[in-house]
Design a protein around this motif. Structure first.
Motif, PDB file in Angstrom:
ATOM      1  N   GLN A 118       0.837  -1.198   0.000  1.00  0.00           N
ATOM      2  CA  GLN A 118       0.000   0.000   0.000  1.00  0.00           C
ATOM      3  C   GLN A 118       0.877   1.254   0.000  1.00  0.00           C
ATOM      4  OE1 GLN A 118      -3.550   0.356   0.168  1.00  0.00           O
ATOM      5  NE2 GLN A 118      -3.299  -1.688  -0.684  1.00  0.00           N
ATOM      6  N   ALA A 121       2.626   1.529  -3.352  1.00  0.00           N
ATOM      7  CA  ALA A 121       1.721   2.017  -4.393  1.00  0.00           C
ATOM      8  C   ALA A 121       1.561   3.528  -4.283  1.00  0.00           C
ATOM      9  CB  ALA A 121       0.370   1.322  -4.286  1.00  0.00           C
ATOM     10  N   ALA A 122       1.375   3.999  -3.064  1.00  0.00           N
ATOM     11  CA  ALA A 122       1.192   5.439  -2.873  1.00  0.00           C
ATOM     12  C   ALA A 122       2.455   6.197  -3.266  1.00  0.00           C
ATOM     13  CB  ALA A 122       0.826   5.732  -1.412  1.00  0.00           C
ATOM     14  N   ARG A 123       3.611   5.699  -2.820  1.00  0.00           N
ATOM     15  CA  ARG A 123       4.853   6.381  -3.162  1.00  0.00           C
ATOM     16  C   ARG A 123       5.130   6.324  -4.652  1.00  0.00           C
ATOM     17  NH1 ARG A 123       8.426   7.995   0.617  1.00  0.00           N
ATOM     18  NH2 ARG A 123       8.850   9.491  -1.029  1.00  0.00           N
ATOM     19  N   GLY A 126       3.908   9.071  -6.628  1.00  0.00           N
ATOM     20  CA  GLY A 126       4.534  10.376  -6.419  1.00  0.00           C
ATOM     21  C   GLY A 126       4.122  11.058  -5.132  1.00  0.00           C
ATOM     22  N   LEU A 127       3.364  10.363  -4.290  1.00  0.00           N
ATOM     23  CA  LEU A 127       3.000  10.954  -3.006  1.00  0.00           C
ATOM     24  C   LEU A 127       4.212  10.961  -2.076  1.00  0.00           C
ATOM     25  CD1 LEU A 127       0.141  10.496  -4.131  1.00  0.00           C
ATOM     26  CD2 LEU A 127      -0.577   9.752  -1.882  1.00  0.00           C
ATOM     27  N   SER A 128       4.274  11.981  -1.230  1.00  0.00           N
ATOM     28  CA  SER A 128       5.357  12.045  -0.252  1.00  0.00           C
ATOM     29  C   SER A 128       5.072  11.043   0.864  1.00  0.00           C
ATOM     30  CB  SER A 128       5.449  13.452   0.331  1.00  0.00           C
ATOM     31  OG  SER A 128       4.301  13.713   1.121  1.00  0.00           O
ATOM     32  N   GLN A 129       6.054  10.844   1.725  1.00  0.00           N
ATOM     33  CA  GLN A 129       5.852   9.951   2.879  1.00  0.00           C
ATOM     34  C   GLN A 129       4.619  10.378   3.665  1.00  0.00           C
ATOM     35  OE1 GLN A 129       9.416  10.245   5.258  1.00  0.00           O
ATOM     36  NE2 GLN A 129      10.609   8.991   3.858  1.00  0.00           N
ATOM     37  N   GLN A 131       2.063  12.289   2.733  1.00  0.00           N
ATOM     38  CA  GLN A 131       0.815  12.115   1.985  1.00  0.00           C
ATOM     39  C   GLN A 131       0.397  10.652   1.929  1.00  0.00           C
ATOM     40  OE1 GLN A 131       2.301  14.029  -1.548  1.00  0.00           O
ATOM     41  NE2 GLN A 131       0.998  15.836  -1.246  1.00  0.00           N
ATOM     42  N   ARG A 134      -1.060   9.810   5.241  1.00  0.00           N
ATOM     43  CA  ARG A 134      -2.319  10.478   5.510  1.00  0.00           C
ATOM     44  C   ARG A 134      -3.464   9.905   4.668  1.00  0.00           C
ATOM     45  NH1 ARG A 134      -5.188  15.724   4.851  1.00  0.00           N
ATOM     46  NH2 ARG A 134      -4.247  16.122   2.845  1.00  0.00           N
ATOM     47  N   LYS A 135      -3.179   9.644   3.394  1.00  0.00           N
ATOM     48  CA  LYS A 135      -4.276   9.247   2.516  1.00  0.00           C
ATOM     49  C   LYS A 135      -4.417   7.747   2.355  1.00  0.00           C
ATOM     50  CE  LYS A 135      -6.689  11.842   0.368  1.00  0.00           C
ATOM     51  NZ  LYS A 135      -7.948  12.490   0.797  1.00  0.00           N
ATOM     52  N   ALA A 136      -3.303   7.029   2.440  1.00  0.00           N
ATOM     53  CA  ALA A 136      -3.379   5.593   2.146  1.00  0.00           C
ATOM     54  C   ALA A 136      -3.303   4.734   3.409  1.00  0.00           C
ATOM     55  CB  ALA A 136      -2.271   5.195   1.168  1.00  0.00           C
ATOM     56  N   PRO A 139      -5.825   6.018   7.208  1.00  0.00           N
ATOM     57  CA  PRO A 139      -7.266   5.743   7.149  1.00  0.00           C
ATOM     58  C   PRO A 139      -7.596   4.249   7.213  1.00  0.00           C
ATOM     59  CG  PRO A 139      -6.649   7.298   5.441  1.00  0.00           C
ATOM     60  CD  PRO A 139      -5.374   6.797   6.044  1.00  0.00           C
ATOM     61  N   GLN A 140      -6.788   3.442   6.524  1.00  0.00           N
ATOM     62  CA  GLN A 140      -7.005   1.999   6.582  1.00  0.00           C
ATOM     63  C   GLN A 140      -6.739   1.458   7.966  1.00  0.00           C
ATOM     64  OE1 GLN A 140      -5.165  -0.733   3.724  1.00  0.00           O
ATOM     65  NE2 GLN A 140      -4.616   1.103   2.590  1.00  0.00           N
TER      66      GLN A 140
ATOM     67  N   ASN B  83       9.681  12.222  -5.565  1.00  0.00           N
ATOM     68  CA  ASN B  83       8.250  12.453  -5.763  1.00  0.00           C
ATOM     69  C   ASN B  83       7.972  12.966  -7.172  1.00  0.00           C
ATOM     70  OD1 ASN B  83       7.899  11.673  -3.127  1.00  0.00           O
ATOM     71  ND2 ASN B  83       7.784  13.764  -2.340  1.00  0.00           N
ATOM     72  N   ARG B  86       8.633  10.057  -9.692  1.00  0.00           N
ATOM     73  CA  ARG B  86       7.640   8.986  -9.670  1.00  0.00           C
ATOM     74  C   ARG B  86       6.316   9.411 -10.270  1.00  0.00           C
ATOM     75  NH1 ARG B  86       9.365   7.419  -3.623  1.00  0.00           N
ATOM     76  NH2 ARG B  86      10.947   5.834  -4.086  1.00  0.00           N
ATOM     77  N   GLN B  87       6.063  10.712 -10.262  1.00  0.00           N
ATOM     78  CA  GLN B  87       4.833  11.173 -10.904  1.00  0.00           C
ATOM     79  C   GLN B  87       4.857  10.903 -12.399  1.00  0.00           C
ATOM     80  OE1 GLN B  87       3.775  15.183  -9.685  1.00  0.00           O
ATOM     81  NE2 GLN B  87       4.568  14.784  -7.641  1.00  0.00           N
ATOM     82  N   PHE B  93       1.465  -3.399  -9.970  1.00  0.00           N
ATOM     83  CA  PHE B  93       2.035  -4.470  -9.153  1.00  0.00           C
ATOM     84  C   PHE B  93       1.300  -5.796  -9.357  1.00  0.00           C
ATOM     85  CE2 PHE B  93       2.613  -0.402  -7.119  1.00  0.00           C
ATOM     86  CZ  PHE B  93       3.911  -0.421  -6.630  1.00  0.00           C
ATOM     87  N   PHE B  99      -6.032   0.828  -3.143  1.00  0.00           N
ATOM     88  CA  PHE B  99      -6.349   1.274  -1.792  1.00  0.00           C
ATOM     89  C   PHE B  99      -7.738   0.756  -1.440  1.00  0.00           C
ATOM     90  CE2 PHE B  99      -3.642   4.749  -3.624  1.00  0.00           C
ATOM     91  CZ  PHE B  99      -2.477   4.300  -3.037  1.00  0.00           C
ATOM     92  N   HIS B 101      -9.770   1.112   0.964  1.00  0.00           N
ATOM     93  CA  HIS B 101     -10.744   1.984   1.611  1.00  0.00           C
ATOM     94  C   HIS B 101     -11.290   3.042   0.659  1.00  0.00           C
ATOM     95  CE1 HIS B 101      -6.882   3.904   1.774  1.00  0.00           C
ATOM     96  NE2 HIS B 101      -7.407   5.044   2.192  1.00  0.00           N
ATOM     97  N   MET B 110      -7.140   9.929  -6.527  1.00  0.00           N
ATOM     98  CA  MET B 110      -6.409  10.270  -5.315  1.00  0.00           C
ATOM     99  C   MET B 110      -5.105  11.019  -5.563  1.00  0.00           C
ATOM    100  SD  MET B 110      -3.969   8.775  -2.921  1.00  0.00           S
ATOM    101  CE  MET B 110      -4.177   7.573  -1.638  1.00  0.00           C
ATOM    102  N   MET B 114      -4.327  14.859  -4.724  1.00  0.00           N
ATOM    103  CA  MET B 114      -3.381  15.046  -3.636  1.00  0.00           C
ATOM    104  C   MET B 114      -2.208  15.906  -4.086  1.00  0.00           C
ATOM    105  SD  MET B 114      -3.584  13.827  -0.678  1.00  0.00           S
ATOM    106  CE  MET B 114      -2.566  14.266   0.697  1.00  0.00           C
TER     107      MET B 114
END
Ligand SMILES: Nc1ncnc2c1ncn2[C@@H]1O[C@H](COP(=O)(O)OP(=O)(O)OP(=O)(O)O)[C@@H](O)[C@H]1O
Ligand SMILES: [Mg+2]
Lengths: 218, 252
Positions: A118, A121-123, A126-129, A131, A134-136, A139-140, B83, B86-87, B93, B99, B101, B110, B114
């Motif tokens: 998870q 996937a978030a990283r 391009g999300l920061s640590q 983010q 906070r988002k991934a 909440p879970q 960051n 990776r964008q 995978f 995600f 949730h 998302m 974000m």
């Protein structure tokens, strides 16, 4: 002198106000203890020991000592260093910190249990640590432990009675005031107990709704 | 000739004392479809994951779009650099990593939301288009738990595409799927390939590799043993190790 509950209506006002203070105390402390729980949990997972250790030490202290002592320390102790808090604020701070520590233990293990994929996937998006947390992740994690957090919040409601000792006119102290006026301890303790019970039922309902909502994705 | 979009030089990667990549060189041009094949443990995933720095590099250089991916930077700057990088690099995978949730459409919106790429209305509109593109326009409000494996993987592809990446990395994205669901995911990748997306596909599905790629890399023990167009690598392999690998896989 038998039981006579007809005495209660004359003190409805003080009991009602006490109930409202208990609700205010509980709701505020719930909010801060949950928010604080998340913050402590995340800090305890920081890669820098210089951030982890103080939080861990603080948690250890708050788990290892009685809430009553913490309350005295915050209310009476902090005055000595020039921090004169009003009793209600001191009560909210004590309850919030105390339960934040317990919540953070629950949330921390839930964060660790979230699949590492998870975070990747978030990283990889391009999300920061922060983010990604906070988002991934958070909440879970929180959704996965809603029942355990719910139990903590029910305990918090009951423990809020302790704050009566520093003079916050919440439900327990209000009942005591009514008793010293009427000399009817039995009736008023039972009345206060009944009100706590009803509040608890309400809170249990709210917890159940939160549980259902947090589990809806399963 | 323009610069390759991905350029790898002398790439080595150790996990502790275990050397997993032993010196990889690779050039990928804009729009090329690379298939990465090889036995389990040969280092395919590791190679893929060094490109977007989910794994750090021990030695060597990775260039992406003219920028040194693994440049030495102070922590904060390195994070910002990663960051940004990776964008532009999508990754899909084996186990989807959706995600759970968030609904399908929330999974897709998302990251763009974000990262402040678009406003909410734009994000939703774009997500709907992407879900439509992967054949899931009617599943936007479903949570991943209510989707089949093939559907999950297609949402995951849409999620990566939402960042408009210049390169897509696929790590055995059909390996966890029931056989009857593999086709729908492969079709989405095929369509993407035809749109000139640059892709690196790690796969054990050699027929698909042959069908979709224009360059095949066969890896063994952390090295590239043989590479070339699929017609050559699959039909006329030069190296003994390639031959025995292909024989083994095709005989299964
Ligand atoms: N995080 C890690 N720590 C230690 N060793 C690792 C790690 N990740 C991979 N390895 C080792 O590196 C080697 C290559 O792994 P890698 O996952 O890159 O292989 P692969 O070619 O993708 O295999 P597969 O086809 O099974 O996915 C293996 O021996 C593996 O055990
Ligand atoms: Mg692999």
């Amino acid at each position: 002198m038998g039981l006579d509950f007809s005495i209660l209506p004359a003190y409805a006002d003080i009991l009602w106000k006490g109930t409202l203070w208990t609700i205010a105390l509980t709701v505020l402390s719930m909010f801060f203890s949950l928010a604080g729980g998340v913050v402590f949990a995340v800090l305890q997972l920081n890669r820098h020991a210089i951030i982890r250790w103080p939080v861990a030490g603080f948690a250890w202290l708050f788990m290892g000592t009685p809430l009553l002592l913490q309350l005295f320390l915050i209310y009476f102790g902090l005055v000595q260093i020039g921090l004169d808090l009003n009793a209600f604020v001191a009560g909210v701070i004590a309850l919030s910190l105390h339960f934040a520590v317990y919540n953070s233990e629950i949330i921390r293990s839930a964060i660790v249990a979230v699949d590492k994929g998870q975070y990747e996937a978030a990283r990889s998006l391009g999300l920061s640590q922060f983010q990604a947390m906070r988002k991934a992740i958070v909440p879970q994690a929180v959704a996965n432990v809603t029942p355990a957090l719910g139990n903590m919040m029910i305990a918090l409601l009951k423990e809020s009675a302790l704050v009566s000792v520093i003079g916050v006119m919440e439900l327990t102290l209000s009942a005591q005031r009514a008793i010293s006026d009427s000399f009817r301890p039995f009736e008023f303790y039972i009345a206060a107990g009944a009100i706590y019970y009803v509040l608890n039922l309400g809170l249990e309902q709210a917890v159940r709704v939160a549980e259902r909502r947090s589990a809806q994705y399963r | 000739m323009s610069e390759p979009i991905v350029k790898i030089r002398g790439l080595k990667k150790n996990f502790g004392s275990l050397q997993v990549l032993k010196g990889i060189d690779m050039d990928i041009d804009q729009g090329q479809i690379f298939a990465l094949i090889g036995a389990s443990g040969s280092g395919k995933s590791t190679l893929l994951r060094t490109i977007n720095q989910l794994e750090e590099v021990t030695e060597g250089e990775i260039w992406f779009d003219g920028e040194l991916v693994n440049q030495k930077l102070p922590h904060r700057q390195r994070e910002a650099h990663l960051n940004r990088l990776r964008q532009n690099i999508g990754m899909v995978f084996q186990h989807f990593n959706l995600f759970p949730h968030l609904t399908a459409i929330e999974n897709v919106t998302m990251a763009p939301l974000m990262l402040g790429r678009v406003n909410k209305a734009e994000a939703i509109e774009q997500a709907k288009k992407l879900l439509d593109k992967v054949g899931l326009s009617d599943r936007g409000d479903y949570y991943p738990s209510k989707l089949s494996g093939g559907q999950k993987q297609r949402v995951a592809i849409a999620r990566s595409l939402a960042m408009n990446p210049k390169l897509m990395l696929f790590d055995e994205v059909t390996s966890a799927l029931d056989p009857e669901l593999v086709g729908e995911v492969n079709r989405v990748m095929k369509a993407l390939a035809e749109e000139d997306m640059t892709m690196i596909i790690v796969t054990h599905d050699l027929r698909f590799a042959e069908d979709v790629s224009d360059h095949v890399i066969f890896m063994a023990d952390g090295l590239v043993v043989e590479e070339g167009p699929p017609s050559l690598v699959f039909r006329a392999p030069q190296e003994d190790r390639t031959k025995s690998f292909l024989q083994q896989v095709f005989n299964d």
